[in-house]
Design a protein around this motif. Structure first.
Motif, PDB file in Angstrom:
ATOM      1  N   THR A 117       0.812  -1.224   0.000  1.00  0.00           N
ATOM      2  CA  THR A 117       0.000   0.000   0.000  1.00  0.00           C
ATOM      3  C   THR A 117       0.839   1.265   0.000  1.00  0.00           C
ATOM      4  O   THR A 117       0.288   2.369   0.075  1.00  0.00           O
ATOM      5  CB  THR A 117      -0.944  -0.003   1.215  1.00  0.00           C
ATOM      6  N   GLU A 118       2.139   1.138  -0.062  1.00  0.00           N
ATOM      7  CA  GLU A 118       2.979   2.316  -0.293  1.00  0.00           C
ATOM      8  C   GLU A 118       2.734   2.874  -1.688  1.00  0.00           C
ATOM      9  O   GLU A 118       3.033   4.044  -1.958  1.00  0.00           O
ATOM     10  CB  GLU A 118       4.458   1.937  -0.127  1.00  0.00           C
ATOM     11  N   PRO A 145       0.005   4.021  -4.413  1.00  0.00           N
ATOM     12  CA  PRO A 145      -1.410   4.435  -4.391  1.00  0.00           C
ATOM     13  C   PRO A 145      -2.335   3.501  -5.158  1.00  0.00           C
ATOM     14  O   PRO A 145      -3.468   3.264  -4.733  1.00  0.00           O
ATOM     15  CB  PRO A 145      -1.368   5.833  -5.037  1.00  0.00           C
ATOM     16  N   ASN A 152      -2.321   0.343  -5.397  1.00  0.00           N
ATOM     17  CA  ASN A 152      -2.690  -0.812  -4.581  1.00  0.00           C
ATOM     18  C   ASN A 152      -3.706  -0.437  -3.508  1.00  0.00           C
ATOM     19  O   ASN A 152      -4.540  -1.268  -3.118  1.00  0.00           O
ATOM     20  CB  ASN A 152      -1.444  -1.417  -3.935  1.00  0.00           C
ATOM     21  N   CYS A 153      -3.671   0.816  -3.022  1.00  0.00           N
ATOM     22  CA  CYS A 153      -4.679   1.272  -2.062  1.00  0.00           C
ATOM     23  C   CYS A 153      -6.060   1.285  -2.706  1.00  0.00           C
ATOM     24  O   CYS A 153      -7.058   0.866  -2.096  1.00  0.00           O
ATOM     25  CB  CYS A 153      -4.316   2.669  -1.563  1.00  0.00           C
ATOM     26  N   HIS A 157      -9.313  -1.025  -1.697  1.00  0.00           N
ATOM     27  CA  HIS A 157     -10.618  -0.428  -1.379  1.00  0.00           C
ATOM     28  C   HIS A 157     -11.717  -1.009  -2.262  1.00  0.00           C
ATOM     29  O   HIS A 157     -12.826  -1.305  -1.801  1.00  0.00           O
ATOM     30  CB  HIS A 157     -10.548   1.094  -1.541  1.00  0.00           C
ATOM     31  N   VAL A 206     -11.105  -2.988   3.187  1.00  0.00           N
ATOM     32  CA  VAL A 206     -10.941  -2.028   4.279  1.00  0.00           C
ATOM     33  C   VAL A 206     -11.569  -2.555   5.565  1.00  0.00           C
ATOM     34  O   VAL A 206     -10.994  -2.445   6.653  1.00  0.00           O
ATOM     35  CB  VAL A 206     -11.559  -0.673   3.877  1.00  0.00           C
ATOM     36  N   VAL A 238      -1.309  -0.109   7.346  1.00  0.00           N
ATOM     37  CA  VAL A 238      -2.067  -0.206   6.092  1.00  0.00           C
ATOM     38  C   VAL A 238      -3.100   0.915   6.005  1.00  0.00           C
ATOM     39  O   VAL A 238      -3.250   1.582   4.968  1.00  0.00           O
ATOM     40  CB  VAL A 238      -2.751  -1.597   5.991  1.00  0.00           C
ATOM     41  N   ASN A 265      -1.421   4.250   5.249  1.00  0.00           N
ATOM     42  CA  ASN A 265      -1.038   4.384   3.841  1.00  0.00           C
ATOM     43  C   ASN A 265      -2.251   4.726   2.974  1.00  0.00           C
ATOM     44  O   ASN A 265      -2.155   5.547   2.050  1.00  0.00           O
ATOM     45  CB  ASN A 265      -0.401   3.084   3.349  1.00  0.00           C
ATOM     46  N   MET A 266      -3.393   4.108   3.259  1.00  0.00           N
ATOM     47  CA  MET A 266      -4.586   4.379   2.458  1.00  0.00           C
ATOM     48  C   MET A 266      -5.102   5.793   2.695  1.00  0.00           C
ATOM     49  O   MET A 266      -5.551   6.484   1.769  1.00  0.00           O
ATOM     50  CB  MET A 266      -5.670   3.355   2.787  1.00  0.00           C
ATOM     51  N   ARG A 267      -5.047   6.288   3.931  1.00  0.00           N
ATOM     52  CA  ARG A 267      -5.486   7.652   4.213  1.00  0.00           C
ATOM     53  C   ARG A 267      -4.579   8.675   3.538  1.00  0.00           C
ATOM     54  O   ARG A 267      -5.053   9.673   2.972  1.00  0.00           O
ATOM     55  CB  ARG A 267      -5.506   7.881   5.727  1.00  0.00           C
ATOM     56  N   THR A 280      -2.860   8.234   0.892  1.00  0.00           N
ATOM     57  CA  THR A 280      -3.135   8.188  -0.550  1.00  0.00           C
ATOM     58  C   THR A 280      -4.396   8.979  -0.882  1.00  0.00           C
ATOM     59  O   THR A 280      -4.448   9.733  -1.869  1.00  0.00           O
ATOM     60  CB  THR A 280      -3.289   6.728  -1.005  1.00  0.00           C
TER      61      THR A 280
END
Length: 701
Positions: free
Chosen positions: A604-605, A607, A609-610, A614, A619, A640, A643-645, A647
């Motif tokens: 998830t580093e 974007p 993949n985030c 989702h 999530v 995780v 990283n998603m936030r 992004t």
């Protein structure tokens, strides 16, 4: 010059040869004769007779066989006794017996309802059944069915000889299969079931008839022992009620019968149902007592049975410990000059019993490690014993205090040297020993100096899957606990490329250990780049489709380290690995959750993949792990989500900024109408995207 007796015999042969009709062998006998003629007879010292002796022997056998057809029971028994006195284990005698149809005639005599003839024929056939060719010939002549019929006889001598003959025949698979299919196993179990009073009475106090009953039980048990070598026969033995007789026979006081019964149990212990019966019926106590007997066969059989039970059941290890059998087993390993079978069984037993941590501590205090090291000196050339010893030392090496003892002896040089051999079991045991001892940095450095690292890599291409799997397992602690191990890995020509190919092996153990080693090697950035160039990402993506949870843990761990490179993380996302890892989170296995979350934290580093995580509704699964009671899982899940936030925030800011620039550019041109409409549409579109990202951020809270 020949003696006068030989000259008179030769004269008789010449005078009477014309009266002896040459028989016509059957198709089965012809096949045997053809095989015998194809062999080089000059290699067999038994056939180095002069021509005269051969003629005399041929005449004697031919005349005796013709006399078998006279129809007189007394004459038949007499001729069979004469044949019994010959050296029936020599190839020449067997050849002329088959040539003159003697084996066929004696087999047919078993159908005659004359006990004296049956008994005499059985004596000859029992002595004749001494090699695989004769066993196959007699089986093809239908002797198994005739012997099964004789098991219903009332004559004890016939029953004993029939059981002994079946025992010799069943050393090959075909007669054992016939015996199983034609219902011979229940008959043998019935013969084995001797009266309990006889079983508990000493041999000296038995009458001759009672002693024959014990001999019959022993012969029947010996036959069942030969049958039990084949798995299908073990199932029939269980269904026929052998379990009900096990305790009764093992408690007897007759050593020969007890030895045969323990050897039978050693074969049956391959089956889980028999192992459970051995544990629950108190037979382990009898086996431990048998280890104290000064009978090598009995001691070997008892040790082998204990080893097979301990290898599959923790209950056996516990029972042996509670009965005080650990000290006795360790003490027996002090004598390194016992018979081969006994030493092989004892070393195997201590290796399996030492798998239990509490047993290992007790046995180590008793001096097991030093006892096993002695075997390296006296039995380094015996593959079976050496493999068991190496396996036992590998278990001893799990205790730190034992590793220094192992390093001081000749164990490590011997283990490295035996990696150049061909025996798969020795290779696996040597690699296991090196891998366990490599947990100590000093010992690991010693193995490196002995060139053990390169030797472990050299066996990765072995055709037996257990060898590369064990070698891959042993390389992990060796790399972890030595300096400059990363450079050593790169110095092996084609080593990393071979490791990548092992990731897609058909064997799951090899695949799992290869993933573990990839995770260890990938901690060095330069090695990770080389592995990536060798196709690491695509190989791991193929592995991720496996269903086995233990294998999935290793795969997730390897992906976590491989995704440290941003290009690898992007490629993993394009190959659909994020969705697969999301499916890992459905499992109830906590360790699988931890490894999968560690891989997602690296992926998830990126974007992209985030967004994929989702979209595949991952999530909620990640957020459920945040509230898990395991601290490490909480931390990884938080990473995780962070990283998603991040992004989502970066995407929102970039979208708003681009929207404003585009609107002002279009309005600042001074033209209304179409440009204003396009600008307004673009603004609305980007505003909608911003709102979606806001929803994403809200779902992550």
């Amino acid at each position: 010059m020949y003696s006068s007796g030989m000259q008179s015999m030769l004269l008789e042969v010449k005078q009477n040869t014309k009266h002896v009709r040459e028989p016509t062998p059957s198709a089965t006998s012809l096949k045997f004769l053809q095989e015998e003629e194809d062999e080089d007879e000059t290699q067999d010292s038994e056939l180095q007779m002069n021509t005269v002796e051969k003629q005399v022997m041929n005449y004697q056998v031919a005349r005796s066989i013709q006399m078998l057809l006279c129809g007189d029971p007394v004459g038949t028994v007499t001729q069979l006794n004469l044949l019994y006195d010959l050296e029936l284990d020599t190839k020449f005698i067997q050849f002329i017996l088959v040539k003159h149809r003697g084996v066929e005639i004696m087999t047919n005599i078993l159908e005659v309802r004359e006990p004296r003839c049956n008994l005499a024929a059985l004596r000859v056939l029992r002595k004749l059944t001494c090699n695989n060719k004769m066993r196959m010939l007699e089986t093809n002549l239908g002797i198994v069915t005739l012997l099964i019929n004789l098991l219903s006889s009332s004559d004890l001598n016939i029953l004993i000889l029939a059981s002994n003959t079946l025992s010799e025949l069943c050393k090959i698979q075909k007669p054992a299969r016939f015996l199983r299919k034609e219902g011979g196993i229940p008959l043998l179990l019935e013969l084995m079931n001797a009266d309990e009073s006889l079983l508990n009475t000493s041999t000296e106090l038995l009458s001759e008839d009672q002693h024959q009953h014990i001999q019959l039980a022993t012969a029947a048990t010996e036959t069942l022992k030969e049958i039990a070598k084949y798995p299908k026969s073990v199932d029939v033995l269980y269904k026929s009620g052998l379990v009900t007789l096990m305790k009764k026979i093992t408690d007897c006081c007759h050593r020969d019968l007890l030895t045969e019964m323990c050897e039978l149990l050693a074969h049956c212990a391959e089956d889980a149902k028999f192992r459970l019966a051995i544990e629950t019926q108190g037979i382990l106590l009898t086996l431990l007592q048998g280890l104290q007997e000064n009978v090598q066969r009995l001691r070997a059989a008892c040790a082998k049975t204990v080893a097979k039970c301990a290898s599959e059941s923790e209950l056996t290890c516990h029972i042996v410990r509670m009965l005080g059998g650990l000290n006795a087993v360790v003490d027996l390993t002090k004598d390194v000059r016992q018979e081969h079978d006994t030493l092989a069984a004892l070393t195997l037993a201590v290796a399996k019993l030492a798998q239990d941590n509490r047993n290992l501590k007790i046995m180590s205090e008793r001096g097991l490690t030093s006892n096993l090291i002695k075997f390296i000196k006296f039995h380094s050339g015996d593959d079976e014993i050496l493999s068991n010893v190496m396996e036992g030392l590998a278990e001893c090496g799990r205790l730190e205090e034992n590793r220094s003892t192992i390093a001081r002896g000749d164990v490590l040089p011997t283990a490295v040297m035996r990696l150049m051999g061909n025996d798969p079991r020795v290779l696996s045991a040597a690699a296991m020993c090196l891998g366990t001892c490599a947990r100590s940095p000093e010992v690991a450095q010693r193995i490196m100096e002995l060139d053990g690292f390169r030797m472990l890599f050299s066996v990765l291409q072995d055709s037996n899957p257990s060898v590369p799997a064990t070698a891959l397992w042993a390389l992990r602690p060796l790399i972890r606990n030595t300096t400059d191990s990363a450079e050593e890995v790169r110095s092996i020509v084609g080593g990393l490329s071979l490791l990548t190919r092992l990731l897609v092996s058909k064997d799951k153990d090899v695949m799992a250990q290869a993933c573990g080693l990839v995770a260890e090697i990938s901690q060095d950035e330069e090695n990770l780049h080389i592995l990536s160039d060798c196709g690491l990402v695509r190989a791991l993506s193929e592995c991720a489709q496996e269903k086995d949870e233990d294998l999935r843990m290793n795969i997730a761990e390897a992906i976590a380290y491989a995704a440290k490179l941003r290009k690898n993380a992007t490629e993993f996302g394009l190959l659909g690995v994020v969705t697969v890892l999301r499916n890992f989170l459905v499992s109830k296995n906590v360790m699988l959750h931890i490894h999968a979350m560690r891989a997602l934290a690296s992926l998830t580093e990126v974007p992209f993949n985030c967004v994929v995580l989702h979209e595949c509704e991952g999530v909620e699964l990640v957020m459920s792990d945040v509230s898990a009671p395991w601290h490490e899982l909480q931390q990884l899940s938080t990473v995780v989500l962070r990283n998603m936030r991040l992004t989502a925030l970066r995407t929102e800011r970039r979208a708003v900024q681009d929207c404003r620039v585009d609107v002002f550019r279009r309005l600042g041109a001074g033209r209304r109408g179409r440009d204003v409409a396009l600008a307004t549409e673009a603004y609305n579109k980007d505003t909608k995207f911003v709102l979606e990202n806001a929803k994403l951020r809200a779902s992550l809270k």
